[in-house]
Write a protein that holds these residues in place. Sequence first.
Motif, mmCIF file in Angstrom:
data_model
loop_
_atom_site.group_PDB
_atom_site.id
_atom_site.type_symbol
_atom_site.label_atom_id
_atom_site.label_comp_id
_atom_site.label_asym_id
_atom_site.label_seq_id
_atom_site.Cartn_x
_atom_site.Cartn_y
_atom_site.Cartn_z
ATOM 1 N N LEU A 265 50.553 -39.975 -84.088
ATOM 2 C CA LEU A 265 50.912 -41.738 -84.913
ATOM 3 C C LEU A 265 51.359 -42.410 -83.598
ATOM 4 C CD1 LEU A 265 53.415 -41.511 -88.155
ATOM 5 C CD2 LEU A 265 50.798 -41.706 -87.979
ATOM 6 N N LEU A 266 52.043 -41.600 -82.385
ATOM 7 C CA LEU A 266 52.371 -42.254 -81.053
ATOM 8 C C LEU A 266 51.387 -42.396 -80.142
ATOM 9 C CD1 LEU A 266 55.241 -43.352 -79.805
ATOM 10 C CD2 LEU A 266 55.414 -40.602 -78.701
ATOM 11 N N PHE A 267 50.211 -41.736 -80.151
ATOM 12 C CA PHE A 267 49.395 -41.123 -79.158
ATOM 13 C C PHE A 267 48.198 -42.407 -79.963
ATOM 14 C CE2 PHE A 267 48.527 -36.666 -77.566
ATOM 15 C CZ PHE A 267 50.404 -37.345 -76.280
ATOM 16 N N ALA A 268 48.081 -42.513 -81.341
ATOM 17 C CA ALA A 268 47.233 -44.234 -82.234
ATOM 18 C C ALA A 268 48.242 -45.484 -81.049
ATOM 19 C CB ALA A 268 47.260 -43.726 -83.485
ATOM 20 N N ASN B 72 58.113 -38.437 -77.763
ATOM 21 C CA ASN B 72 57.786 -38.824 -76.897
ATOM 22 C C ASN B 72 57.696 -38.672 -75.177
ATOM 23 O OD1 ASN B 72 58.000 -41.997 -77.969
ATOM 24 N ND2 ASN B 72 60.373 -41.385 -78.381
ATOM 25 N N MET B 73 58.213 -36.948 -75.123
ATOM 26 C CA MET B 73 57.176 -36.174 -74.104
ATOM 27 C C MET B 73 56.447 -35.791 -73.737
ATOM 28 S SD MET B 73 58.469 -35.043 -71.186
ATOM 29 C CE MET B 73 60.425 -35.213 -71.247
ATOM 30 N N ALA B 74 55.418 -35.194 -74.711
ATOM 31 C CA ALA B 74 54.124 -34.783 -75.065
ATOM 32 C C ALA B 74 53.402 -36.828 -74.993
ATOM 33 C CB ALA B 74 53.493 -34.782 -76.069
ATOM 34 N N LEU B 75 53.475 -37.945 -75.247
ATOM 35 C CA LEU B 75 53.134 -39.140 -74.925
ATOM 36 C C LEU B 75 53.274 -38.724 -72.667
ATOM 37 C CD1 LEU B 75 51.292 -41.653 -75.440
ATOM 38 C CD2 LEU B 75 53.638 -42.889 -75.298
ATOM 39 N N TYR B 76 54.568 -38.990 -72.907
ATOM 40 C CA TYR B 76 54.706 -39.187 -71.303
ATOM 41 C C TYR B 76 53.874 -38.023 -70.384
ATOM 42 C CZ TYR B 76 57.601 -38.691 -66.755
ATOM 43 O OH TYR B 76 57.854 -38.642 -65.779
ATOM 44 N N ILE B 77 54.061 -36.803 -70.788
ATOM 45 C CA ILE B 77 52.861 -36.169 -69.708
ATOM 46 C C ILE B 77 51.944 -36.518 -70.147
ATOM 47 C CG2 ILE B 77 52.146 -33.650 -69.669
ATOM 48 C CD1 ILE B 77 54.909 -32.432 -71.133
ATOM 49 N N ALA B 78 51.371 -36.919 -71.758
ATOM 50 C CA ALA B 78 49.514 -36.985 -71.639
ATOM 51 C C ALA B 78 49.397 -38.837 -70.899
ATOM 52 C CB ALA B 78 49.226 -37.405 -73.091
ATOM 53 N N GLN B 79 50.627 -39.583 -70.624
ATOM 54 C CA GLN B 79 50.152 -40.271 -69.633
ATOM 55 C C GLN B 79 49.938 -40.636 -68.020
ATOM 56 O OE1 GLN B 79 52.960 -43.311 -71.415
ATOM 57 N NE2 GLN B 79 51.583 -44.378 -73.286
ATOM 58 N N GLY B 80 50.124 -39.308 -67.601
ATOM 59 C CA GLY B 80 50.254 -38.277 -67.136
ATOM 60 C C GLY B 80 51.143 -39.281 -66.095
ATOM 61 N N LYS B 81 52.324 -39.888 -66.463
ATOM 62 C CA LYS B 81 53.090 -40.323 -64.840
ATOM 63 C C LYS B 81 53.719 -38.998 -64.191
ATOM 64 C CE LYS B 81 53.950 -44.021 -67.796
ATOM 65 N NZ LYS B 81 54.396 -44.271 -69.334
ATOM 66 N N SER B 82 53.531 -38.418 -64.654
ATOM 67 C CA SER B 82 54.818 -37.485 -63.353
ATOM 68 C C SER B 82 53.142 -36.262 -63.418
ATOM 69 C CB SER B 82 55.365 -37.351 -64.025
ATOM 70 O OG SER B 82 56.058 -36.360 -62.775
#
Length: 246
Positions: free
Chosen positions: A20-23, A220-230
């Motif tokens: 849901l968050l990724f969508a 939220n952590m998965a989203l942070y990693i998935a967005q390439g923030k680090s």
Amino acid sequence: MRKVALITGALTGIGHETALLFAKNDFKLVVSGRRDEAGKALEAELQKLGAEAFFFKSDVQKEDQVKALVDFCLSKFGRLDVAVNNAGTEGKALPLTDVTTESYYYTFDTNVLGVILSLKYELAAMYKQKSGTIINMSSIAGKMGSPSAGLYVASKHAVEGLTKTAALEAAPFDVKVNAIAPGPIATRMFNDFIPDDSVRDEFVSAVPLKRVGEVSDIANMALYIAQGKSPYMTGASITIDGGMLA
Ligand SMILES: NC(=O)c1ccc[n+]([C@@H]2O[C@H](COP(=O)([O-])OP(=O)(O)OC[C@H]3O[C@@H](n4cnc5c(N)ncnc54)[C@H](OP(=O)(O)O)[C@@H]3O)[C@@H](O)[C@H]2O)c1
């Protein structure tokens, strides 16, 4: 460009919340699980949020089905940017004196073989692109022991080792592999793990933050990693556990 994400075990709990968050954050999605009806319902829920999303039925224990899942993603979207290897089982709670070969295979075929097969086909797709990021769902049980949970503990220690090894093999291709290690999170799995209310309360009272975590803590952590923030992070395992390991 919208990133393409694949999530296993997406029909419930942490995987569902992550989908849901990724969508909501503009990812294109392939969500997978073992149940058609729930899968189609999730697909509709994601599409209602405006996401280009598809359900694909796949059991992570079966190599042909895992290969078909990754192939499906590539045929729909032409690429795979993010994979969340989330499917898992708590297995049977047994002291080591009572484990059986069957209970071993049940836990390891899902939690270890499932991750190995997923990595095999996801990495191959990402190596061709020379980009991508993978998130393996580990556990604090991958970093500590737990009475009557030897099989689960051993399986999640394996996920930690696989994450490090995959990170090293994938680095030359600029593909990142990390893990998230949740502590107790309010899902079906946690309730099944400790079915007795009073034992669960006792367990939670030992958590420094005195509560279980929410699925959003992990998503939220998965989203942070998935967005390439680090983008310098690979081979890491991020603990989110209300302070338990501390
Ligand atoms: N909740 C916690 O306290 C906690 C703590 C640490 C780590 N984790 C990890 O977080 C991940 C998600 O768990 P959760 O808490 O969200 O529990 P959950 O709601 O039980 O989610 C597990 C998901 O994995 C799916 N699954 C199980 N075996 C599968 C297989 N062979 N093929 C495909 N899918 C399969 C399940 O599908 P069905 O619905 O069909 O069974 C379910 O959707 C797991 O890897 C778990 O080990 C959870």
